[in-house]
Design a protein around this motif. Structure first.
Motif, PDB file in Angstrom:
ATOM      1  N   PRO A 648       0.827  -1.224   0.000  1.00  0.00           N
ATOM      2  CA  PRO A 648       0.000   0.000   0.000  1.00  0.00           C
ATOM      3  C   PRO A 648       0.856   1.267   0.000  1.00  0.00           C
ATOM      4  O   PRO A 648       0.511   2.253  -0.669  1.00  0.00           O
ATOM      5  CB  PRO A 648      -0.820  -0.115   1.294  1.00  0.00           C
ATOM      6  CG  PRO A 648      -0.885  -1.585   1.560  1.00  0.00           C
ATOM      7  CD  PRO A 648       0.425  -2.139   1.078  1.00  0.00           C
ATOM      8  N   GLU A 649       1.967   1.279   0.719  1.00  0.00           N
ATOM      9  CA  GLU A 649       2.851   2.454   0.739  1.00  0.00           C
ATOM     10  C   GLU A 649       3.449   2.662  -0.659  1.00  0.00           C
ATOM     11  O   GLU A 649       3.540   3.794  -1.137  1.00  0.00           O
ATOM     12  CB  GLU A 649       3.978   2.278   1.766  1.00  0.00           C
ATOM     13  CG  GLU A 649       3.576   2.570   3.211  1.00  0.00           C
ATOM     14  CD  GLU A 649       2.463   1.680   3.724  1.00  0.00           C
ATOM     15  OE1 GLU A 649       2.429   0.490   3.341  1.00  0.00           O
ATOM     16  OE2 GLU A 649       1.617   2.175   4.493  1.00  0.00           O
ATOM     17  N   ALA A 650       3.825   1.561  -1.282  1.00  0.00           N
ATOM     18  CA  ALA A 650       4.420   1.655  -2.614  1.00  0.00           C
ATOM     19  C   ALA A 650       3.397   2.197  -3.617  1.00  0.00           C
ATOM     20  O   ALA A 650       3.698   3.073  -4.425  1.00  0.00           O
ATOM     21  CB  ALA A 650       4.925   0.283  -3.055  1.00  0.00           C
ATOM     22  N   LEU A 712      11.879  -1.697  -1.718  1.00  0.00           N
ATOM     23  CA  LEU A 712      11.148  -1.507  -0.463  1.00  0.00           C
ATOM     24  C   LEU A 712      10.661  -2.864   0.060  1.00  0.00           C
ATOM     25  O   LEU A 712       9.908  -3.566  -0.623  1.00  0.00           O
ATOM     26  CB  LEU A 712       9.926  -0.618  -0.749  1.00  0.00           C
ATOM     27  CG  LEU A 712       8.979  -0.336   0.404  1.00  0.00           C
ATOM     28  CD1 LEU A 712       9.623   0.651   1.384  1.00  0.00           C
ATOM     29  CD2 LEU A 712       7.666   0.250  -0.115  1.00  0.00           C
ATOM     30  N   ALA A 713      11.119  -3.230   1.265  1.00  0.00           N
ATOM     31  CA  ALA A 713      10.676  -4.499   1.843  1.00  0.00           C
ATOM     32  C   ALA A 713      10.597  -4.369   3.356  1.00  0.00           C
ATOM     33  O   ALA A 713      11.428  -3.679   3.962  1.00  0.00           O
ATOM     34  CB  ALA A 713      11.664  -5.608   1.495  1.00  0.00           C
ATOM     35  N   ASP A 714       9.609  -5.040   3.940  1.00  0.00           N
ATOM     36  CA  ASP A 714       9.561  -5.116   5.400  1.00  0.00           C
ATOM     37  C   ASP A 714      10.484  -6.262   5.816  1.00  0.00           C
ATOM     38  O   ASP A 714      10.049  -7.318   6.286  1.00  0.00           O
ATOM     39  CB  ASP A 714       8.132  -5.357   5.865  1.00  0.00           C
ATOM     40  CG  ASP A 714       8.049  -5.341   7.397  1.00  0.00           C
ATOM     41  OD1 ASP A 714       9.113  -5.221   8.042  1.00  0.00           O
ATOM     42  OD2 ASP A 714       6.934  -5.473   7.931  1.00  0.00           O
ATOM     43  N   ALA A 715      11.750  -6.043   5.578  1.00  0.00           N
ATOM     44  CA  ALA A 715      12.772  -7.079   5.797  1.00  0.00           C
ATOM     45  C   ALA A 715      14.112  -6.421   5.547  1.00  0.00           C
ATOM     46  O   ALA A 715      14.166  -5.244   5.172  1.00  0.00           O
ATOM     47  CB  ALA A 715      12.573  -8.225   4.798  1.00  0.00           C
ATOM     48  N   PRO A 733      18.029   1.462  -1.557  1.00  0.00           N
ATOM     49  CA  PRO A 733      17.350   0.373  -0.851  1.00  0.00           C
ATOM     50  C   PRO A 733      16.659   0.845   0.431  1.00  0.00           C
ATOM     51  O   PRO A 733      17.292   1.454   1.283  1.00  0.00           O
ATOM     52  CB  PRO A 733      18.486  -0.590  -0.517  1.00  0.00           C
ATOM     53  CG  PRO A 733      19.739   0.213  -0.580  1.00  0.00           C
ATOM     54  CD  PRO A 733      19.459   1.516  -1.256  1.00  0.00           C
ATOM     55  N   LEU A 734      15.379   0.538   0.559  1.00  0.00           N
ATOM     56  CA  LEU A 734      14.656   0.810   1.807  1.00  0.00           C
ATOM     57  C   LEU A 734      14.292  -0.534   2.439  1.00  0.00           C
ATOM     58  O   LEU A 734      13.918  -1.467   1.735  1.00  0.00           O
ATOM     59  CB  LEU A 734      13.387   1.617   1.533  1.00  0.00           C
ATOM     60  CG  LEU A 734      13.589   3.001   0.894  1.00  0.00           C
ATOM     61  CD1 LEU A 734      12.238   3.640   0.583  1.00  0.00           C
ATOM     62  CD2 LEU A 734      14.404   3.905   1.823  1.00  0.00           C
ATOM     63  N   GLY A 735      14.385  -0.584   3.763  1.00  0.00           N
ATOM     64  CA  GLY A 735      14.075  -1.836   4.455  1.00  0.00           C
ATOM     65  C   GLY A 735      14.433  -1.699   5.923  1.00  0.00           C
ATOM     66  O   GLY A 735      14.698  -0.597   6.399  1.00  0.00           O
ATOM     67  N   VAL A 736      14.447  -2.806   6.614  1.00  0.00           N
ATOM     68  CA  VAL A 736      14.640  -2.759   8.069  1.00  0.00           C
ATOM     69  C   VAL A 736      16.037  -3.269   8.401  1.00  0.00           C
ATOM     70  O   VAL A 736      16.375  -4.408   8.081  1.00  0.00           O
ATOM     71  CB  VAL A 736      13.569  -3.621   8.776  1.00  0.00           C
ATOM     72  CG1 VAL A 736      13.719  -3.521  10.285  1.00  0.00           C
ATOM     73  CG2 VAL A 736      12.176  -3.200   8.341  1.00  0.00           C
ATOM     74  N   GLU A 737      16.813  -2.422   9.053  1.00  0.00           N
ATOM     75  CA  GLU A 737      18.190  -2.808   9.363  1.00  0.00           C
ATOM     76  C   GLU A 737      18.493  -2.818  10.846  1.00  0.00           C
ATOM     77  O   GLU A 737      19.555  -3.258  11.266  1.00  0.00           O
ATOM     78  CB  GLU A 737      19.166  -1.866   8.661  1.00  0.00           C
ATOM     79  CG  GLU A 737      19.343  -2.230   7.201  1.00  0.00           C
ATOM     80  CD  GLU A 737      20.302  -1.290   6.485  1.00  0.00           C
ATOM     81  OE1 GLU A 737      21.205  -1.785   5.831  1.00  0.00           O
ATOM     82  OE2 GLU A 737      20.118  -0.068   6.600  1.00  0.00           O
ATOM     83  N   LYS A 738      17.553  -2.296  11.635  1.00  0.00           N
ATOM     84  CA  LYS A 738      17.774  -2.300  13.080  1.00  0.00           C
ATOM     85  C   LYS A 738      16.653  -3.106  13.710  1.00  0.00           C
ATOM     86  O   LYS A 738      15.590  -3.265  13.111  1.00  0.00           O
ATOM     87  CB  LYS A 738      17.726  -0.871  13.618  1.00  0.00           C
ATOM     88  CG  LYS A 738      18.826   0.016  13.074  1.00  0.00           C
ATOM     89  CD  LYS A 738      19.004   1.229  13.977  1.00  0.00           C
ATOM     90  CE  LYS A 738      20.230   2.028  13.592  1.00  0.00           C
ATOM     91  NZ  LYS A 738      19.973   2.961  12.486  1.00  0.00           N
ATOM     92  N   TYR A 752      11.422   3.652  10.550  1.00  0.00           N
ATOM     93  CA  TYR A 752      12.275   2.699   9.806  1.00  0.00           C
ATOM     94  C   TYR A 752      12.335   3.032   8.311  1.00  0.00           C
ATOM     95  O   TYR A 752      12.884   2.267   7.536  1.00  0.00           O
ATOM     96  CB  TYR A 752      11.781   1.262  10.042  1.00  0.00           C
ATOM     97  CG  TYR A 752      12.066   0.800  11.454  1.00  0.00           C
ATOM     98  CD1 TYR A 752      13.233   0.097  11.747  1.00  0.00           C
ATOM     99  CD2 TYR A 752      11.206   1.121  12.493  1.00  0.00           C
ATOM    100  CE1 TYR A 752      13.517  -0.297  13.044  1.00  0.00           C
ATOM    101  CE2 TYR A 752      11.476   0.738  13.801  1.00  0.00           C
ATOM    102  CZ  TYR A 752      12.640   0.024  14.067  1.00  0.00           C
ATOM    103  OH  TYR A 752      12.923  -0.363  15.347  1.00  0.00           O
ATOM    104  N   ARG A 753      11.746   4.143   7.942  1.00  0.00           N
ATOM    105  CA  ARG A 753      11.787   4.633   6.551  1.00  0.00           C
ATOM    106  C   ARG A 753      11.191   3.648   5.541  1.00  0.00           C
ATOM    107  O   ARG A 753      11.824   3.245   4.569  1.00  0.00           O
ATOM    108  CB  ARG A 753      13.222   5.021   6.159  1.00  0.00           C
ATOM    109  CG  ARG A 753      13.675   6.310   6.865  1.00  0.00           C
ATOM    110  CD  ARG A 753      15.063   6.767   6.465  1.00  0.00           C
ATOM    111  NE  ARG A 753      15.351   6.761   5.039  1.00  0.00           N
ATOM    112  CZ  ARG A 753      14.959   7.702   4.167  1.00  0.00           C
ATOM    113  NH1 ARG A 753      14.240   8.730   4.592  1.00  0.00           N
ATOM    114  NH2 ARG A 753      15.288   7.623   2.910  1.00  0.00           N
ATOM    115  N   LEU A 754       9.961   3.257   5.827  1.00  0.00           N
ATOM    116  CA  LEU A 754       9.235   2.445   4.849  1.00  0.00           C
ATOM    117  C   LEU A 754       8.006   3.205   4.355  1.00  0.00           C
ATOM    118  O   LEU A 754       7.154   2.630   3.673  1.00  0.00           O
ATOM    119  CB  LEU A 754       8.752   1.124   5.475  1.00  0.00           C
ATOM    120  CG  LEU A 754       9.802   0.152   5.999  1.00  0.00           C
ATOM    121  CD1 LEU A 754       9.133  -1.085   6.606  1.00  0.00           C
ATOM    122  CD2 LEU A 754      10.734  -0.289   4.873  1.00  0.00           C
ATOM    123  N   ASP A 755       7.888   4.490   4.700  1.00  0.00           N
ATOM    124  CA  ASP A 755       6.646   5.198   4.381  1.00  0.00           C
ATOM    125  C   ASP A 755       6.771   6.011   3.085  1.00  0.00           C
ATOM    126  O   ASP A 755       7.815   6.015   2.427  1.00  0.00           O
ATOM    127  CB  ASP A 755       6.223   6.100   5.549  1.00  0.00           C
ATOM    128  CG  ASP A 755       7.244   7.196   5.820  1.00  0.00           C
ATOM    129  OD1 ASP A 755       8.315   7.191   5.148  1.00  0.00           O
ATOM    130  OD2 ASP A 755       6.988   8.040   6.694  1.00  0.00           O
TER     131      ASP A 755
END
Ligand SMILES: Cc1ncc(C[n+]2csc(CCOP(=O)(O)OP(=O)(O)O)c2C)c(N)n1
Ligand SMILES: [Mg+2]
Length: 771
Positions: A648-650, A712-715, A733-738, A752-755
């Motif tokens: 949905p964000e994408a 963009l990934a939730d990962a 690259p956007l994703g989760v690193e922490k 987390y910069r996924l928005d």
């Protein structure tokens, strides 16, 4: 109950020696005779093999029945090959090529060895525990009418004593006790040595208590017949012998007869003087090595006595390296005999030089008939079975209706619909979960199909008319195997159920559910399942920081990377319910296809607006790993590449940017795993002169060569960022690193910069770089 066959004990003793010779020779040949091209040590474990040749001779040539299945301790692989060489199902070339490409594998392998290997082994502990789950699957199949009584067997694990330190063994026996597991023989090669040293004494006294409290019978084979008689005749000697530590015993076995004599004289004096007079040094050493696990009479006796279905642990005392020059030495795990030692062994075993590979070399005429008879009998029982595939029709799976859905809820709906519609696939599905059945949305399926229990277990809450959404009655027709919280057990259960076609000739469609982050807890068992080509569907849900308020301890980051590196497991990560239906249908097809594999679905609890589709053209692309959810313009300079729950964000960002960035595309990636595999396969094919473009290359060729990609990934962002390397596109690259944390989706996606802001900024950056 079948009566055990009467067996020629002398012939078994000959076979024990033949196995010791052939296993040692196979390893020797690979290390000292075969040309070495790269100077690497080939290796192999002569001591670990010698430790259990008597056990394996008594088992394979006497005790095993046709339907019995065995997991062989990894380092005794050469003994298994020697058995099959004797019965004619292993070729000399494969033994000559032991540990070489295409030769007999270092550790028994179901898929790579030409001999029948019931269970692969290698990672210690897992081969032991899978036999327990295979036995549960056997009971499941019988209860459901797919396996006749006459086709049932026992499940045997041949275990190194140090393997007993692996915790997964205890997780397994606890689960087994809950399910009243039976028909197991676990045989410990108790040589009291591990890889590094001699093993700790104190713990061993505890193992029998642990097993007994889980419902097992424990049978200890400490002494062979001769040693038993000698010790029974001399109490002080027996007491002295029994107080020796593992290290002392091993050292004495290594030092030999003179050392035994010296110690006994020094410590027992007169009390053993008459005893010592009867033995010269050589006879003394032979007597003290007459432990239970090396005594054919003892082995046959205890195996024959265990003919009921009670799970039984045999603790067979042995000496590591029995009969070899380094017997008992604490450093002998990877020890190899040198050519002089090997020649001495050859002479001692009556093998003529040049005749080392002759199967029955050195077997005298008197013994030969008996040995051949045992080999014949064993041959019939150990034939390789063909794998059974392609027997179940897979129906089309429709997508559940609903404008807003989460993929996790859709998964539950699809299973419920399948159950209601009925049919062979639905009947052959077996679900399993480590205490997260309800929270992974299997509840409705279980309500329909019931828990599997060998004997009826009523749902007390339902009987008492206490309102509950879950009906938890169990019976032997149930189709859900509920496990305790032990993810390793989940994967071993999936491995065993996923091999039902191979082990029992009848296919199941196993589905396991768990929380995505806890894949890591059972990862070695998952890898083990895939290594054996077990077929199942793994549904990991919920996943990612999209889990919002559940917080960082339950939010997964790296499973897509794990999946990217895991052979035999196809990762799909999807956004919409129709994609899920297509992927479940594909996963079932892959389970029953000889060239198939297992599937891992990474799902989410986030309910999202479903997309409108004008046709089915997305479907093939989605199954191949990705499709343009919003087509790029010709020679477009930018694309958003997104996966799963953040779609949905994408989509929102695409909507907002499409005017400012003409031609902006939105690529929905449904399987980084498949895209990557396709890319490397196409490259390899091109080098072989074939024209080939992979799916990901075709997708990206729509863009300008100078285009930039925002992934963009939730990962972990590396799950997708590699895509830039395919055609040389720049990537933001956007994703989760922490590590994640608790929060609302909006808060977390912002932090987390996924928005949308993050996507807009990233698109701006790649366009600026272009300028
Ligand atoms: C999970 C795992 N960890 C470590 C190893 C390396 N390893 C191979 S055998 C072994 C111990 C061998 O001792 P034991 O099980 O007693 O076998 P044996 O003495 O009969 O060789 C170890 C640590 C392995 N194969 N698997
Ligand atoms: Mg050992």
């Amino acid at each position: 109950m079948l009566k055990p066959a009467t067996t020629d004990l002398d012939a078994l003793k000959v076979l024990d020696e033949r196995l010791r010779w052939l296993s040692a020779w196979t390893i020797h040949h690979a290390n000292h005779i075969r040309e070495s091209e790269d100077g690497l040590k080939v290796g192999g474990h002569q001591a670990s093999c010698a430790s259990m040749t008597a056990i394996m001779a008594a088992l394979y040539f006497h005790a095993l029945r046709e339907n019995d299945r065995v997991a062989v301790k990894p380092h005794a692989g050469p003994v298994l090959h020697a058995i099959h060489y004797l019965i004619g199902s292993q070729a000399r070339e494969a033994l000559e090529n032991f540990r070489g490409l295409g030769g007999a594998q270092s550790y028994p392998s179901r898929t790579k060895d030409r001999i029948p290997v019931d269970f692969s082994t290698g990672s210690v502990g897992l081969g032991v525990a899978i036999t327990l789950f295979a036995s549960l699957v056997q009971d499941y199949l019988t209860a459901h009418g797919w396996l006749d009584e006459k086709d049932r067997g026992r499940f045997v694990a041949l275990i190194g004593d140090a393997e007993l330190d692996e915790g997964n063994i205890y997780e397994a026996i606890i689960e087994g006790a809950k399910h009243d597991v039976r028909n197991l023989w676990w045989i410990i090669d108790y040589n009291r040595q591990s890889l590094d040293a001699t093993s700790a004494d104190r713990m061993f006294e505890r193992f029998d208590e642990i097993f007994k409290s889980c419902g097992w019978r424990v049978v200890e084979l400490r002494y062979g017949k001769r040693l038993q008689a000698a010790l029974d005749a001399n109490k002080p000697l027996k007491n002295w012998f029994e107080q020796l530590s593992n290290a002392e015993l091993s050292a004495l076995h290594y030092q030999g007869g003179a050392a035994w004599r010296k110690r006994i004289e020094a410590e027992l004096g007169k009390k053993a003087a008459t005893f010592l007079k009867d033995y010269d040094d050589e006879a003394l050493a032979a007597l003290f090595t007459n432990l239970g696990g090396h005594c054919i009479e003892t082995l046959v006796e205890v195996f024959d006595a265990a003919q009921d279905d009670v799970p039984t642990l045999f603790i067979a005392w042995t000496i590591k390296g029995f009969g070899l020059p380094f017997a008992g030495h604490k450093d002998n795990h990877a020890g190899l005999m040198n050519p002089t030692q090997m020649a001495a062994l050859r002479d001692a075993m009556g093998v003529r030089e040049g005749q080392e590979w002759e199967p029955l070399e050195g077997v005298g005429d008197n013994a030969r008939t008996g040995v051949e008879a045992l080999i014949d009998r064993t041959r019939i029982a150990r034939e390789k079975r063909s794998r059974s595939f392609g027997t179940t029709a897979i129906p089309a799976i429709p997508a559940p209706a609903g404008d807003e859905q989460s993929t996790q809820a859709a998964f539950g709906r699809i299973l419920l619909d399948l159950s209601k519609a009925g049919g062979e696939l639905a009947d052959r599905i077996v679900t399993t979960s480590p205490d997260v059945t309800v929270s992974t949305n299997l509840g409705a399926w279980v309500n329909q199909r019931g828990l599997f229990r060998r004997s009826d277990s009523p749902d007390i809450f339902a009987q008492q008319k206490i309102a509950s959404a879950q009906k938890w009655g169990g019976n032997n027709k149930g189709q859900h195997v509920e496990l305790g919280i032990a993810e390793s057990n989940l994967f071993l259960m999936l491995a065993a159920a996923g091999l039902s076609g191979d082990l029992f000739g009848t296919r199941l469609f196993p589905i396991g559910t768990l929380y995505d982050p806890f894949i890591a807890r059972g990862l070695d068992a998952l890898n083990y399942a895939c290594y054996q080509d077990a077929r199942f569907l793994l549904v990991a849900t919920p996943s990612g920081i999209t889990l919002g308020p559940e917080g960082g301890a339950h939010q997964s980051i790296n499973p897509p990377l794990i999946a990217l590196g895991q052979p035999g497991l196809r990762h799909y990560e999807l956004a919409y319910a129709d994609e899920l239906a297509a992927m479940m249908q594909e996963a079932f097809r892959l389970i029953d296809d000889p060239a198939g594999e297992s599937t891992y679905l990474r799902l989410s609890t986030r309910s999202i607006q479903q997309v409108e589709r004008s046709d089915d053209s997305w479907r093939d692309g989605a199954l191949a790993g990705g499709y343009w959810l919003r087509e790029p313009g010709e020679n477009s300079e930018a694309a958003i590449v997104a996966m799963g729950a953040v779609m949905p964000e994408a989509l929102a960002a695409w909507d907002e940017l499409k005017t400012d960035v003409p031609g902006l595309g939105l690529l929905s990636v449904t399987s980084p795993d498949l895209l990557h595999r396709g890319w490397t396969a196409a490259q390899a094919a091109r080098w072989k002169g074939q024209r080939s473009a992979s799916h990901v290359e075709q997708l990206l060729s729509r863009l300008s060569p100078t285009a930039g990609l925002v992934t963009l990934a939730d990962a972990a962002p590396a799950s997708l960022s590699w895509i830039g390397g395919v055609l040389g596109h720049r990537v933001a690259p956007l994703g989760v690193e922490k590590f994640g944390q608790a929060g609302t989706l909006a808060d977390l996606y912002a932090v987390y910069r996924l928005d949308g802001d993050a996507i807009t900024e990233a698109v701006a950056e790649i366009l600026l770089q272009n300028g």
